[in-house]
Write a protein that holds these residues in place. Structure first.
Motif, PDB file in Angstrom:
ATOM      1  N   THR A   2      19.069 -28.140  -2.325  1.00 20.85           N
ATOM      2  CA  THR A   2      19.484 -29.524  -2.068  1.00 20.85           C
ATOM      3  C   THR A   2      18.273 -30.414  -1.814  1.00 20.85           C
ATOM      4  OG1 THR A   2      21.567 -28.822  -1.142  1.00 20.85           O
ATOM      5  CG2 THR A   2      20.825 -31.002  -0.494  1.00 20.85           C
ATOM      6  N   ILE A   3      17.343 -29.896  -1.010  1.00 20.16           N
ATOM      7  CA  ILE A   3      16.162 -30.699  -0.685  1.00 20.16           C
ATOM      8  C   ILE A   3      15.321 -30.945  -1.930  1.00 20.16           C
ATOM      9  CG2 ILE A   3      13.961 -30.568   0.563  1.00 20.16           C
ATOM     10  CD1 ILE A   3      15.646 -29.423   2.891  1.00 20.16           C
ATOM     11  N   GLU A   4      15.229 -29.931  -2.795  1.00 18.95           N
ATOM     12  CA  GLU A   4      14.478 -30.109  -4.034  1.00 18.95           C
ATOM     13  C   GLU A   4      15.152 -31.164  -4.923  1.00 18.95           C
ATOM     14  OE1 GLU A   4      13.768 -26.490  -6.222  1.00 18.95           O
ATOM     15  OE2 GLU A   4      12.876 -27.649  -7.857  1.00 18.95           O
ATOM     16  N   MET A   5      16.499 -31.132  -4.951  1.00 20.74           N
ATOM     17  CA  MET A   5      17.218 -32.134  -5.753  1.00 20.74           C
ATOM     18  C   MET A   5      16.880 -33.544  -5.276  1.00 20.74           C
ATOM     19  SD  MET A   5      21.081 -30.736  -6.168  1.00 20.74           S
ATOM     20  CE  MET A   5      21.443 -29.074  -6.673  1.00 20.74           C
ATOM     21  N   ILE A   6      16.835 -33.719  -3.955  1.00 26.62           N
ATOM     22  CA  ILE A   6      16.576 -35.056  -3.407  1.00 26.62           C
ATOM     23  C   ILE A   6      15.112 -35.445  -3.618  1.00 26.62           C
ATOM     24  CG2 ILE A   6      16.497 -36.421  -1.283  1.00 26.62           C
ATOM     25  CD1 ILE A   6      18.889 -34.650  -0.316  1.00 26.62           C
ATOM     26  N   ASP A   7      14.213 -34.503  -3.348  1.00 27.13           N
ATOM     27  CA  ASP A   7      12.778 -34.809  -3.382  1.00 27.13           C
ATOM     28  C   ASP A   7      12.224 -34.938  -4.783  1.00 27.13           C
ATOM     29  OD1 ASP A   7      12.412 -34.934  -0.761  1.00 27.13           O
ATOM     30  OD2 ASP A   7      10.989 -33.274  -0.597  1.00 27.13           O
ATOM     31  N   GLN A   8      12.598 -33.997  -5.639  1.00 27.45           N
ATOM     32  CA  GLN A   8      11.915 -33.931  -6.938  1.00 27.45           C
ATOM     33  C   GLN A   8      12.789 -34.320  -8.113  1.00 27.45           C
ATOM     34  OE1 GLN A   8      10.245 -29.948  -6.744  1.00 27.45           O
ATOM     35  NE2 GLN A   8       9.503 -30.570  -4.734  1.00 27.45           N
ATOM     36  N   GLN A   9      14.116 -34.323  -7.910  1.00 26.11           N
ATOM     37  CA  GLN A   9      14.974 -34.587  -9.068  1.00 26.11           C
ATOM     38  C   GLN A   9      15.748 -35.898  -8.919  1.00 26.11           C
ATOM     39  OE1 GLN A   9      17.244 -30.956  -9.273  1.00 26.11           O
ATOM     40  NE2 GLN A   9      15.398 -29.757  -9.043  1.00 26.11           N
ATOM     41  N   HIS A  10      15.297 -36.726  -7.985  1.00 29.30           N
ATOM     42  CA  HIS A  10      15.846 -38.081  -7.831  1.00 29.30           C
ATOM     43  C   HIS A  10      17.341 -38.106  -7.521  1.00 29.30           C
ATOM     44  CE1 HIS A  10      12.105 -39.710  -9.420  1.00 29.30           C
ATOM     45  NE2 HIS A  10      12.174 -38.775 -10.326  1.00 29.30           N
ATOM     46  N   LEU A  11      17.836 -37.095  -6.830  1.00 33.98           N
ATOM     47  CA  LEU A  11      19.254 -37.141  -6.460  1.00 33.98           C
ATOM     48  C   LEU A  11      19.441 -38.239  -5.414  1.00 33.98           C
ATOM     49  CD1 LEU A  11      22.110 -36.011  -6.513  1.00 33.98           C
ATOM     50  CD2 LEU A  11      21.437 -34.396  -4.773  1.00 33.98           C
ATOM     51  N   ASP A  12      20.395 -39.116  -5.666  1.00 31.66           N
ATOM     52  CA  ASP A  12      20.676 -40.146  -4.670  1.00 31.66           C
ATOM     53  C   ASP A  12      22.099 -40.647  -4.834  1.00 31.66           C
ATOM     54  OD1 ASP A  12      20.675 -42.122  -6.793  1.00 31.66           O
ATOM     55  OD2 ASP A  12      18.495 -42.190  -6.655  1.00 31.66           O
ATOM     56  N   GLY A  48      29.150 -44.983  -5.955  1.00 25.76           N
ATOM     57  CA  GLY A  48      28.653 -44.502  -7.252  1.00 25.76           C
ATOM     58  C   GLY A  48      27.547 -43.489  -7.025  1.00 25.76           C
ATOM     59  N   VAL A  49      27.711 -42.302  -7.585  1.00 23.74           N
ATOM     60  CA  VAL A  49      26.665 -41.287  -7.426  1.00 23.74           C
ATOM     61  C   VAL A  49      25.734 -41.347  -8.638  1.00 23.74           C
ATOM     62  CG1 VAL A  49      28.071 -39.763  -6.040  1.00 23.74           C
ATOM     63  CG2 VAL A  49      28.054 -39.466  -8.501  1.00 23.74           C
ATOM     64  N   SER A  50      24.686 -40.575  -8.558  1.00 21.86           N
ATOM     65  CA  SER A  50      23.787 -40.527  -9.698  1.00 21.86           C
ATOM     66  C   SER A  50      23.303 -39.093  -9.873  1.00 21.86           C
ATOM     67  CB  SER A  50      22.630 -41.481  -9.472  1.00 21.86           C
ATOM     68  OG  SER A  50      21.808 -41.421 -10.602  1.00 21.86           O
ATOM     69  N   GLY A  51      22.301 -38.875 -10.642  1.00 25.34           N
ATOM     70  CA  GLY A  51      21.740 -37.536 -10.729  1.00 25.34           C
ATOM     71  C   GLY A  51      21.387 -37.030 -12.111  1.00 25.34           C
ATOM     72  N   PRO A  52      20.912 -37.900 -13.046  1.00 22.99           N
ATOM     73  CA  PRO A  52      20.459 -37.370 -14.329  1.00 22.99           C
ATOM     74  C   PRO A  52      19.347 -36.318 -14.168  1.00 22.99           C
ATOM     75  CG  PRO A  52      20.546 -39.759 -14.405  1.00 22.99           C
ATOM     76  CD  PRO A  52      20.792 -39.365 -12.987  1.00 22.99           C
ATOM     77  N   GLY A  53      18.465 -36.545 -13.187  1.00 23.93           N
ATOM     78  CA  GLY A  53      17.349 -35.612 -12.984  1.00 23.93           C
ATOM     79  C   GLY A  53      17.847 -34.226 -12.607  1.00 23.93           C
ATOM     80  N   VAL A  54      18.900 -34.180 -11.788  1.00 22.05           N
ATOM     81  CA  VAL A  54      19.438 -32.897 -11.338  1.00 22.05           C
ATOM     82  C   VAL A  54      20.060 -32.152 -12.516  1.00 22.05           C
ATOM     83  CG1 VAL A  54      21.000 -31.796  -9.705  1.00 22.05           C
ATOM     84  CG2 VAL A  54      19.910 -33.944  -9.109  1.00 22.05           C
ATOM     85  N   GLY A  99      28.668 -37.282  -2.957  1.00 23.54           N
ATOM     86  CA  GLY A  99      29.160 -38.663  -3.034  1.00 23.54           C
ATOM     87  C   GLY A  99      30.441 -38.838  -2.248  1.00 23.54           C
ATOM     88  N   GLN A 100      31.327 -37.865  -2.350  1.00 28.47           N
ATOM     89  CA  GLN A 100      32.602 -37.905  -1.636  1.00 28.47           C
ATOM     90  C   GLN A 100      32.372 -37.924  -0.122  1.00 28.47           C
ATOM     91  OE1 GLN A 100      35.802 -37.868  -2.709  1.00 28.47           O
ATOM     92  NE2 GLN A 100      36.909 -37.201  -0.897  1.00 28.47           N
ATOM     93  N   LEU A 101      31.433 -37.083   0.327  1.00 28.17           N
ATOM     94  CA  LEU A 101      31.130 -37.022   1.752  1.00 28.17           C
ATOM     95  C   LEU A 101      30.612 -38.369   2.250  1.00 28.17           C
ATOM     96  CD1 LEU A 101      30.621 -35.190   4.310  1.00 28.17           C
ATOM     97  CD2 LEU A 101      28.298 -34.954   3.481  1.00 28.17           C
ATOM     98  N   VAL A 102      29.690 -38.938   1.511  1.00 29.55           N
ATOM     99  CA  VAL A 102      29.100 -40.229   1.904  1.00 29.55           C
ATOM    100  C   VAL A 102      30.175 -41.318   1.872  1.00 29.55           C
ATOM    101  CG1 VAL A 102      27.470 -42.028   1.209  1.00 29.55           C
ATOM    102  CG2 VAL A 102      26.749 -39.642   1.271  1.00 29.55           C
ATOM    103  N   ALA A 103      31.029 -41.283   0.845  1.00 28.39           N
ATOM    104  CA  ALA A 103      32.076 -42.302   0.724  1.00 28.39           C
ATOM    105  C   ALA A 103      33.023 -42.232   1.920  1.00 28.39           C
ATOM    106  CB  ALA A 103      32.849 -42.110  -0.570  1.00 28.39           C
ATOM    107  N   GLN A 104      33.420 -41.028   2.283  1.00 29.05           N
ATOM    108  CA  GLN A 104      34.352 -40.892   3.414  1.00 29.05           C
ATOM    109  C   GLN A 104      33.701 -41.327   4.726  1.00 29.05           C
ATOM    110  OE1 GLN A 104      35.528 -36.838   2.749  1.00 29.05           O
ATOM    111  NE2 GLN A 104      37.580 -37.472   2.151  1.00 29.05           N
ATOM    112  N   GLU A 105      32.448 -40.961   4.889  1.00 30.85           N
ATOM    113  CA  GLU A 105      31.727 -41.317   6.111  1.00 30.85           C
ATOM    114  C   GLU A 105      31.580 -42.850   6.189  1.00 30.85           C
ATOM    115  OE1 GLU A 105      30.983 -38.887   8.162  1.00 30.85           O
ATOM    116  OE2 GLU A 105      29.994 -40.151   9.659  1.00 30.85           O
TER     117      GLU A 105
END
Lengths: 88, 452
Positions: free
Chosen positions: B10-20, B217-223, B254-260
């Motif tokens: 997960t951390i690699e997705m956020i740090d290196q693969q532009h997950l946001d 809206g989620v994203s994640g082409p890098g992932v 995305g679902q978690l963030v949306a609910q929060e």
């Protein structure tokens, strides 16, 4: 509230001690630690439990400052994000 | 306890693969702000937006800090303004856009969408006033986004509106000549527009929606790209499975963030939009995913098939992960916002005709495409009509966001900066479509049996 602390960077003396001391000072209980050296990089993952008086935001600021001081990356994130992504 | 490998991935997705999380968008109904007196309506609009969205940005930032996941944009969408402004006795709708702009700035969001009109079957006086004010509004405001729906599967295509929009796009470019026609980046022409889209510039809060709502809206082409690198050369069904699993993970976040966000802002959770939204950053490109699937350059033969696979797999994975999916939900192909698309367009491999074919199988349409500044309004209207026809017949949302950059020719590049990126000016067919567009009228709604 449970959170995950991750520490990544070059291995050196005192990383675990410094991180644990900071957590203890904030009354954060460590539930589990796993630590390894991955391709030369120090990698530690901790599951921690925080009491109501402590906020993730505050702790994050402190941990980031410590990380900067020691030249390593320290993160804290609420556990739910990992649960959501890796468990059904 | 959670597996260390999962946590680090997960951390690699956020740090290196532009997950946001690409955007948290609060939809706000402005129907209660209608007033005969335009001054009163403006006050009500400003007051309602700033009251509801007061804590939107702060809440987004709090969630970002606590969960360690970047939330790139916080935005607001409102009821199509033609419906609200239509109640007021005034000829000038620009003050309504100015009120939106002021409210957006007061809330600290980076865009507000909903300076919109829905004219798929016909135009009211208010719709027409609003549409004609768009060039001025987009030149004079900073954060307001405009959209116009000119067609739908049930109503057909309003060619009069498409023709008018061709001219409005040209006028908007002319009104923002000093910024290479940047105003057009905030203007979308839709067919089958959706009411719960969280992405700009086409977001508005539909009349079938609640008082206020949180859409994410989620994203994640890098992932997705990174995950596909692990199955290089394997059959396409394996690739599809890999995309599905990755999309599932991204959407759960995305679902978690949306609910929060919904809980903290005391606004009902609306939808998660499963779109794969690229950015100009290296490693965050949809084009590069298609190339990873084996098409040597985005735009080559096979691109449409690769995109169909990608788009479908993202939806299949995402639908399982969220309790409510909506918006546009598909892979975006905005040329200027995708590093791989920019490269392919510069190389001449990716052309508008191929992009049009690609929009048949993905969300959302001809997006962020720069064309020569001397492209006639009728040609732009015809491009809009073509794209609307694809949406109308295939029962999907399509859109056109096109920038006829004043003074620019094929081979030039226009720079917009930030997430909007840079767009190489692409050639359009020089042959005239004017007689077709000047006929006006409507293209009737299509038959939905005897499908072929």
């Amino acid at each position: 509230m449970n959170a995950i602390v991750t520490v990544l960077g070059h291995d050196k003396v005192g990383i675990i001690a410094a991180v644990c001391a900071l957590l203890a000072k904030n009354n954060v209980n460590i539930l589990d630690i796993s630590q390894t050296i991955l391709q030369g990089a120090f990698t530690m993952v901790m599951a921690v439990k925080m009491d109501a008086s402590c906020s993730v935001g505050d702790l994050r600021t402190q941990l980031e400052a410590l990380g900067q001081e020691m030249g390593i990356t320290i993160r804290i994130q609420r556990e739910e994000i990992f649960d959501a992504m890796h468990r059904i | 306890m959670l597996n260390q490998k999962d946590i680090l991935s997960t951390i690699e997705m956020i740090d290196q693969q532009h997950l946001d999380i690409r955007t948290i968008t609060m939809g706000i109904s402005l129907l209660s702000c209608c007033d005969e007196n335009p001054q009163k309506a403006l006050m009500k609009i400003y007051e309602k937006i700033t009251r509801y969205a007061e804590n939107l940005v702060k809440t987004g930032e709090d969630i970002e800090r606590e969960f360690g996941i970047p939330i790139v944009n916080k935005r607001i969408s409102v009821t199509p303004m033609a419906l609200v402004a239509g109640a007021s006795h005034t000829e000038d709708y620009a003050p309504f856009a100015a009120a939106l702009d002021r409210a957006a700035k007061a809330c600290g969001v980076n865009f507000i969408g909903g300076y919109s009109a829905l004219v798929q079957k016909g135009m009211t006086e208010a719709d027409e006033k609003l549409i004609r004010s768009i060039p001025k509004v987009l030149a004079e405001t900073d954060l307001v986004c405009a959209s116009v729906n000119v067609g739908s599967t049930r109503a057909g295509i309003n060619v009069d509106a498409a023709a008018l929009m061709g001219q409005v796009v040209k006028d908007t470019a002319a009104a923002t000549t000093d910024r290479d026609g940047f105003g057009c980046a905030k203007l979308v022409v839709f067919c089958n527009a959706v009411e719960d889209n969280p992405f700009m510039a086409g977001a508005f809060h539909g009349v079938g929606e609640a008082e206020r709502v949180i859409n994410v809206g989620v994203s994640g082409p890098g992932v997705v790209h990174h995950a596909l690198q692990a199955v290089k050369g394997q059959p396409l069904d394996v690739a599809a499975e890999t995309v599905k699993k990755t999309a599932f993970r991204v959407t759960r976040m995305g679902q978690l963030v949306a609910q929060e966000a919904s809980r903290r802002l005391d606004a009902p959770f609306g939808i998660v939009d499963l779109s794969l939204a690229p950015t100009p950053a290296i490693g965050d490109s949809v084009a590069r995913i298609l190339e990873e699937l084996g098409v040597s350059v985005c735009g080559a033969h096979g691109t449409t098939a690769a995109l169909a696979l990608l788009n479908d797999a993202v939806k299949k994975g995402g639908v399982m992960a969220s309790s409510s999916v909506g918006g546009l939900s598909g892979a975006f192909i905005p040329v200027s916002e995708d590093e791989g698309m920019i490269a392919a367009a510069r190389a001449g491999t990716l052309c508008i005709d191929k992009l049009e074919a690609m929009t048949c199988v993905c969300s959302v349409g001809l997006d962020m495409i720069a064309v020569p500044g001397d492209t006639p309004a009728e040609t732009i209207a015809a491009i809009i009509a073509d794209e609307a026809a694809i949406g109308m017949v295939n029962n999907k949302t399509t859109a056109v966001r096109i920038l006829p950059a004043p003074g620019k020719r094929v081979g030039d590049t226009i720079e917009m900066g930030g997430l909007l990126g840079s767009a190489p000016v692409m050639p359009v067919h020089p042959e005239s479509s004017a007689d077709f567009i000047h006929r006006g009228g409507r293209i009737p709604a299509p038959l939905h049996s005897l499908r072929n």
